[in-house]
Design an enzyme around this catalytic site. Sequence first.
Site, PDB file in Angstrom:
ATOM      1  N   SER A 153       0.855  -1.184   0.000  1.00  0.00           N
ATOM      2  CA  SER A 153       0.000   0.000   0.000  1.00  0.00           C
ATOM      3  C   SER A 153       0.889   1.232   0.000  1.00  0.00           C
ATOM      4  CB  SER A 153      -0.902   0.016   1.246  1.00  0.00           C
ATOM      5  OG  SER A 153      -1.572   1.253   1.384  1.00  0.00           O
ATOM      6  N   TYR A 166      -2.709  -0.816  10.073  1.00  0.00           N
ATOM      7  CA  TYR A 166      -2.670  -1.199   8.663  1.00  0.00           C
ATOM      8  C   TYR A 166      -1.388  -0.708   8.003  1.00  0.00           C
ATOM      9  CZ  TYR A 166      -4.103  -1.782   3.783  1.00  0.00           C
ATOM     10  OH  TYR A 166      -4.155  -2.161   2.449  1.00  0.00           O
TER      11      TYR A 166
END
Length: 246
Positions: A153, A166
């Site tokens: 990400s 995350y």
Amino acid sequence: MFDYTARPELLKDRVILVTGAGRGIGAAAAKTYAAHGATVLLLGKTEANLTEVYDAIEAAGHPQPAVIPFNLETALPHQYDELAAMIETEFGHLDGLLHNASIIGPRTPIEQLSGENFMRVMQVNVNAMFMLTSTLLPLLKLSQDASVVFTSSSVGRKGRAYWGAYGVSKFATEGLMQTLADEVEGVAPVRSNSINPGGTRTSMRAQAYPGENPLNNPTPEEIMPVYLYLMGPDSAGVNGQAFNAQ
């Protein structure tokens, strides 16, 4: 978008395991790999979703996939060993492993992030990913040309406020990818790379950005070129690299 056009039988006779294969990017990748000739092992926690993907692949006339219900949040070490043994018995080896499954967890300041939530995200996004990689690596080494693809990400490449667990998990993903890449370089016919999908029309994206118009983002199917490139022979020799799907 990543510029690559795959030939129709790019993945013919390859055995590829996809985690989180029941929906979103995982389902799109599974169908895309099958459409290019692969036997796809559909791993996820919701059997109904996996069965839906299985039925779509079968209906399209692609190689018969396999459904593997497996909960990455609760799985114990012996269950990973059993999974590897089953794959070896049924398929003999693995040619590809796409780590797609992730959970996002609460988007909140670090100060307000509970230890329980942090550890849950780490369990699914990091610990389970490590267990799968280490347990399945012997089967990948039996391939003539194996590829491990990690899903990263943008917040795993540069830290950003409120992405907490995350973001940290995706930094760990990049670290595991780089470590594995360095270990297999020149030693085994296995390569290791990561993909940042970017903003994509998925339920996870909607959870992270509830006020966003999803139609402004590409569908999972539209970001598949880089997924095909890294899983097929055209990326042989590409190792330890961080790619962007968009």
